[in-house]
Motif scaffolding. Sequence first.
Motif, PDB file in Angstrom:
ATOM      1  N   TRP A 183       0.658  -1.173  -0.285  1.00 26.15           N
ATOM      2  CA  TRP A 183      -0.037   0.045  -0.024  1.00 26.15           C
ATOM      3  C   TRP A 183       0.941   1.228  -0.031  1.00 26.15           C
ATOM      4  O   TRP A 183       0.407   2.286  -0.492  1.00 26.15           O
ATOM      5  CB  TRP A 183      -0.962  -0.022   1.378  1.00 26.15           C
ATOM      6  N   PRO A 238      -3.444   3.292 -10.476  1.00 27.77           N
ATOM      7  CA  PRO A 238      -4.468   3.677  -9.736  1.00 27.77           C
ATOM      8  C   PRO A 238      -5.801   4.333 -10.590  1.00 27.77           C
ATOM      9  O   PRO A 238      -5.322   4.767 -11.621  1.00 27.77           O
ATOM     10  CB  PRO A 238      -4.185   4.627  -8.865  1.00 27.77           C
ATOM     11  N   GLU A 239      -6.791   4.396 -10.231  1.00 27.72           N
ATOM     12  CA  GLU A 239      -8.007   4.762 -10.873  1.00 27.72           C
ATOM     13  C   GLU A 239      -7.772   6.390 -11.118  1.00 27.72           C
ATOM     14  O   GLU A 239      -8.139   6.774 -12.387  1.00 27.72           O
ATOM     15  CB  GLU A 239      -9.416   4.889  -9.870  1.00 27.72           C
ATOM     16  N   ARG A 263      -3.750   7.362  -2.484  1.00 22.91           N
ATOM     17  CA  ARG A 263      -4.738   6.578  -3.655  1.00 22.91           C
ATOM     18  C   ARG A 263      -5.541   5.683  -3.422  1.00 22.91           C
ATOM     19  O   ARG A 263      -5.929   4.696  -4.270  1.00 22.91           O
ATOM     20  CB  ARG A 263      -4.050   6.196  -4.862  1.00 22.91           C
ATOM     21  N   PHE A 264      -5.852   5.394  -2.181  1.00 23.46           N
ATOM     22  CA  PHE A 264      -6.856   4.463  -1.457  1.00 23.46           C
ATOM     23  C   PHE A 264      -7.506   4.839  -0.396  1.00 23.46           C
ATOM     24  O   PHE A 264      -7.257   5.986   0.177  1.00 23.46           O
ATOM     25  CB  PHE A 264      -6.132   2.934  -1.185  1.00 23.46           C
ATOM     26  N   GLY A 295      -9.165   0.207  -2.952  1.00 26.58           N
ATOM     27  CA  GLY A 295      -9.047   1.041  -3.949  1.00 26.58           C
ATOM     28  C   GLY A 295      -9.168   0.356  -5.224  1.00 26.58           C
ATOM     29  O   GLY A 295      -9.067  -0.835  -5.276  1.00 26.58           O
ATOM     30  N   GLN A 343       1.101   3.124  -3.071  1.00 28.41           N
ATOM     31  CA  GLN A 343      -0.192   4.020  -3.612  1.00 28.41           C
ATOM     32  C   GLN A 343      -0.651   4.733  -2.576  1.00 28.41           C
ATOM     33  O   GLN A 343      -1.823   5.114  -2.417  1.00 28.41           O
ATOM     34  CB  GLN A 343      -1.238   2.725  -3.671  1.00 28.41           C
ATOM     35  N   PHE A 352      -7.798  -0.318  -9.075  1.00 28.50           N
ATOM     36  CA  PHE A 352      -6.562  -0.209  -9.554  1.00 28.50           C
ATOM     37  C   PHE A 352      -6.761  -1.112 -11.001  1.00 28.50           C
ATOM     38  O   PHE A 352      -7.470  -2.164 -10.876  1.00 28.50           O
ATOM     39  CB  PHE A 352      -5.407  -0.808  -8.930  1.00 28.50           C
TER      40      PHE A 352
END
Length: 221
Positions: A96, A132-133, A102-103, A112, A99, A114
């Motif tokens: 994590w 990530p989105e 981003r979650f 999240g 990211q 992805f």
Amino acid sequence: MKLTLALAVLLLVAACGTDTADTVTDPATDPADSRSTAATPGAVSTGSIPPWVHGEVSTRTLATVMDTGDPELCLGPVAESYPPQCRGIPLKGWDWADQHGRFETSGDVRWGLFKVTGTFDGTTMTVSGAIPEEVYDALRDPERPEEPLPSGDAGLAGPQQQEIQRKVEAHPLPGTLSVYATPAAVVVEVVHDDGSLQEQVDAAYGAGVVEVRSMLVPVIY
């Protein structure tokens, strides 16, 4: 009169407890009537999810990474609760910290959206990368199939497709996530298909009758 009635009851009980040639056997419990699923018309054998052994795979598009203690990749439906709920395949090598920001979190739960890339051994996905989105661009995603629905897909499925759907659900393919019928075909979404699952349903139901959609797809370089 009471004595006669009592004797009649005793005779009835004795008759019910005696096996005779007239005894009726429930076919559902008769060993001679047992049938294997392999003998059922349209049955598809179940087993392990096919691994991908020729390089990397990625999610078809964005997918939910859920962590309630161990990270999982949810390729099927996700319950719209807070936090969301889903079950998926284990992720090895997910961090994590890669990211950060981003979650989402709720208590000890992290999740999240992805696009995840890695290798898949039929059980676990070993992560080599994730988009990530926030920065994912579906229009520039080479692995995202355009996949228009089969011709004639508009409208409701007919009795034939619904019957095939019931058969597919009764004998699910390994890694089945969802099954739904359209007027053109019965669509089965699975964790991963290397082509062997599609061959199975083609042999069982006929070519073009059931479409297997793999949620993990080969990476295009």
